[in-house]
Design a protein around this motif. Structure first.
Motif, short mmCIF file in Angstrom:
data_model
loop_
_atom_site.label_atom_id
_atom_site.label_comp_id
_atom_site.label_asym_id
_atom_site.label_seq_id
_atom_site.Cartn_x
_atom_site.Cartn_y
_atom_site.Cartn_z
N GLN A 1 0.81 -1.21 0.00
CA GLN A 1 0.00 0.00 0.00
C GLN A 1 0.84 1.27 0.00
OE1 GLN A 1 -2.31 -0.73 3.50
NE2 GLN A 1 -0.87 0.27 4.86
N TRP A 2 2.03 1.23 0.60
CA TRP A 2 2.84 2.44 0.65
C TRP A 2 3.52 2.73 -0.70
CZ3 TRP A 2 3.75 -1.84 3.75
CH2 TRP A 2 4.82 -2.66 3.38
N GLU A 3 3.44 1.79 -1.62
CA GLU A 3 3.96 2.03 -2.97
C GLU A 3 2.84 2.36 -3.95
OE1 GLU A 3 6.80 -0.71 -4.59
OE2 GLU A 3 7.65 -1.15 -2.62
N ASN B 1 8.85 13.72 1.09
CA ASN B 1 7.95 14.01 2.22
C ASN B 1 7.62 12.74 2.98
OD1 ASN B 1 6.83 16.51 3.21
ND2 ASN B 1 4.81 15.60 2.91
N GLN B 2 7.34 11.66 2.24
CA GLN B 2 7.00 10.39 2.88
C GLN B 2 8.18 9.85 3.68
OE1 GLN B 2 3.86 8.83 2.91
NE2 GLN B 2 4.95 7.78 4.57
N VAL B 3 9.38 9.95 3.10
CA VAL B 3 10.58 9.50 3.81
C VAL B 3 10.75 10.29 5.10
CG1 VAL B 3 13.11 9.42 3.74
CG2 VAL B 3 11.78 8.66 1.76
N GLY B 4 10.54 11.61 5.01
CA GLY B 4 10.67 12.46 6.18
C GLY B 4 9.71 12.06 7.29
N ASP C 1 5.44 23.32 5.29
CA ASP C 1 4.56 22.90 6.38
C ASP C 1 5.12 21.66 7.09
OD1 ASP C 1 1.89 22.94 7.78
OD2 ASP C 1 1.74 21.00 6.79
N SER C 2 5.62 20.71 6.30
CA SER C 2 6.20 19.49 6.88
C SER C 2 7.45 19.80 7.69
CB SER C 2 6.54 18.49 5.77
OG SER C 2 5.37 18.10 5.07
N LEU C 3 8.26 20.72 7.19
CA LEU C 3 9.45 21.12 7.94
C LEU C 3 9.04 21.78 9.25
CD1 LEU C 3 12.51 21.43 8.14
CD2 LEU C 3 12.32 23.55 6.80
N GLY C 4 8.01 22.62 9.22
CA GLY C 4 7.51 23.24 10.45
C GLY C 4 7.04 22.19 11.44
N GLU C 5 6.36 21.16 10.94
CA GLU C 5 5.86 20.11 11.83
C GLU C 5 7.00 19.35 12.49
OE1 GLU C 5 2.65 16.41 11.80
OE2 GLU C 5 2.83 17.74 10.07
#
Length: 552
Positions: free
Chosen positions: A391-393, A473-476, A507-511
């Protein structure tokens, strides 16, 4: 005066020719409720891409509108409801060559095709020969870009490629144009503003219920009263022998074997195992350095027939190498053919070339035909989940390793830049999996090289369909979930460097900084995300978040 009178008479004839089912508003509403109930009770698993609440809201809206709609508007409304599920097999077809139960919509005698330089008239009836090959600028006075957005909801598009392949034909259906408010009234013709050879003009195309379109796989062919924008006396390989499901040809100058397979079905001349046994036998006995399998026209069939293709490649050490095996994919690569390319991606060293596929990597296929009780309109509802990858692919489509598409001029000149790219390929160090390559650089501590390589991949037009931003983003977030905060921040920072205009990246970096209790940095990057998406969901959510952080 005579012209006006003729147009009025023609319009009255057209309207009187509309197939009227003759249902009351209550009966149409009963059909809508039946559809809603059937999906909730028997196919609730289909409501993945749209929430139950949004689906029901669209049903209620149509239910309220039905008393004030004409029959074709109601039918298009029903199609919109089913299309909102966004699985290509699940649909009410509006195409004029398919009967919608007792109804058959009209269509103008042209074939739209979306090239990389716009939508052109690939084929027309000889009555409209002067328009052949012209680029479409407007439809019913509306810019083509806006018209495309207006008809998009009528198509069960799994992705934009599906829409390009199967959806743009709705532009030629007067009933759809009126229902979607592209035209102000239901007319017996469609007006197109066209452009060719530096000149533009407006052409009215008369619509009819039936046309004997000579062609297949989204292309008109030159036959009888029908014209094609290219010379049909010389066929490029992908349009050669279209009467056969598959064929192969040896290209001695390139030491390559080309196979075009356009369905996952057996051809009457030889079944799939027999055909591919012959192909691989030829490869082993002759001077062959490349195998090119072209499935850009392949809309599927029976995926149980894929095994001989995949196992034959795996067993061929001569071919199953990077730089020797190529698979051409495109906007019609769908259904059982998606299963085929999934398996080729999983188990072989194939390089995919062309455009993305029209199907999600994992998808709902195989349908039950459900008739609405009053109108008898057939609705196709998928019931089988096909999952070839974890599912993650999963993704909207299979992206080509090397992106190549076609201009109208290339089509008209019988050129094939996609095949030519495969024939010209010489890079045996080509990176099939950029993220795997970058991960290995990270594991080796080569962080500077990782950044440089990532920037190179993002800038390389061959990888334009690879979603690097989403992948990073997913890896992060995977690292963040594993409480590996410093590596996560590094990945998110790299993403903002590669995609500085992405609100989601900031936004992801802020999180990430928020989760490490660095409130100052979190606020800084949340504000950056808001500035890039001031009126969108990210901006709205982060404004609320900042109020909570600041105690406002």
């Amino acid at each position: 005066m005579r012209t006006i009178t003729f147009l009025i008479i023609n319009c009255l004839i057209f309207l009187s020719a509309q197939a009227q089912i003759g249902l009351s508003s209550t009966q149409w509403q009963e059909d809508l409720r039946f559809l809603q109930t059937t999906i909730h009770q028997e196919y609730p698993f289909l409501l993945k891409k749209i929430s139950k609440e949004d689906f029901d809201a669209s049903v209620e809206k149509l239910h309220t509108e039905i008393p004030n709609l004409q029959e074709h508007e109601i039918i298009v409304g029903l199609a919109r409801i089913v299309s909102s599920i966004k699985y290509g097999h699940t649909a009410i077809s509006l195409s004029s060559w398919n009967s919608i139960g007792p109804v058959k919509f009209h269509r103008i005698p042209v074939n739209f095709y979306w090239y990389n330089d716009g939508i052109h008239l690939q084929g027309v009836h000889k009555k409209y020969e002067i328009n052949l090959g012209a680029k479409v600028l407007e439809i019913e006075g509306m810019p083509i870009e806006k018209a495309l957005k207006m008809i998009y909801p009528t198509v069960p598009a799994e992705n934009d490629q599906y829409f390009k392949a199967f959806g743009i034909s709705n532009l030629g259906i007067p009933e759809v144009l009126h229902a979607q408010k592209i035209s102000s009234s239901l007319k017996p013709s469609i007006s197109l503003k066209l452009e060719k050879d530096g000149k533009s003009w407006i052409q009215e195309f008369e619509a009819a219920k039936t046309y004997d379109y000579p062609g297949s796989y989204s292309h008109f062919q030159e036959k009888g009263d029908w014209l094609d924008a290219r010379d049909n006396g010389i066929d490029p390989l992908y349009l050669k022998n279209l009467g056969k499901i598959y064929f192969y040809e040896y290209l001695p100058e390139d030491k390559a074997v080309y196979v075009r397979q356009s369905q996952i079905q057996d051809d009457p001349s030889a079944d799939i195992p027999t055909f591919y046994a012959e192909v691989f036998d030829f490869i082993e006995k002759n001077e062959v350095e490349k195998l090119i399998i072209d499935v850009r026209l392949n809309g599927g069939g029976n995926n149980y027939k894929n095994k001989p293709v995949v196992t034959g490649i795996i067993q061929s050490e001569k071919i199953n190498q990077v730089g020797r095996l190529f698979v051409i994919v495109g906007r019609r690569t769908f259904s059982a053919c998606q299963n085929l390319i999934n398996e080729l991606d999983n188990y072989t060293n194939a390089i995919f070339i062309g455009e993305p596929s029209a199907e999600n990597i994992n998808f709902y296929g195989d349908v039950h035909r459900v008739l609405l009780p009053n109108s008898k309109i057939p609705t196709r509802l998928s019931f089988a989940w096909w999952q070839d990858k974890p599912q993650w692919e999963n993704a909207d489509w299979t992206a080509p390793h090397i992106a190549v598409d076609m201009s109208f001029a290339e089509y008209a000149a019988n050129q094939d830049p996609v095949l030519q790219t495969a024939l010209d390929f010489t890079d045996n160090d080509f990176v099939l999996d950029p993220m795997d390559h970058l991960t290995k650089l990270y594991e080796q501590g080569k962080l500077q090289e990782l950044g440089a390589e990532a920037a190179k991949f993002v800038a390389d037009p061959r990888y334009k369909f690879f979603d690097f931003e989403a992948q990073f983003n997913q890896v992060g977030y995977n690292l963040l979930g594993g409480r590996q905060f410093e590596p996560a921040i590094m990945v998110f920072q790299l993403n903002t460097q590669l995609f500085p205009k992405s609100a989601n990246a900031w936004d992801s970096l802020g999180e990430a900084f928020w989760k490490t209790d660095n409130k100052e940095k979190a606020i800084e990057y949340y504000e950056k995300a808001i500035s890039l998406d001031p009126n969108g969901p990210i901006g709205e959510n982060r404004r609320k978040m900042l109020k909570e952080i600041r105690g406002e």
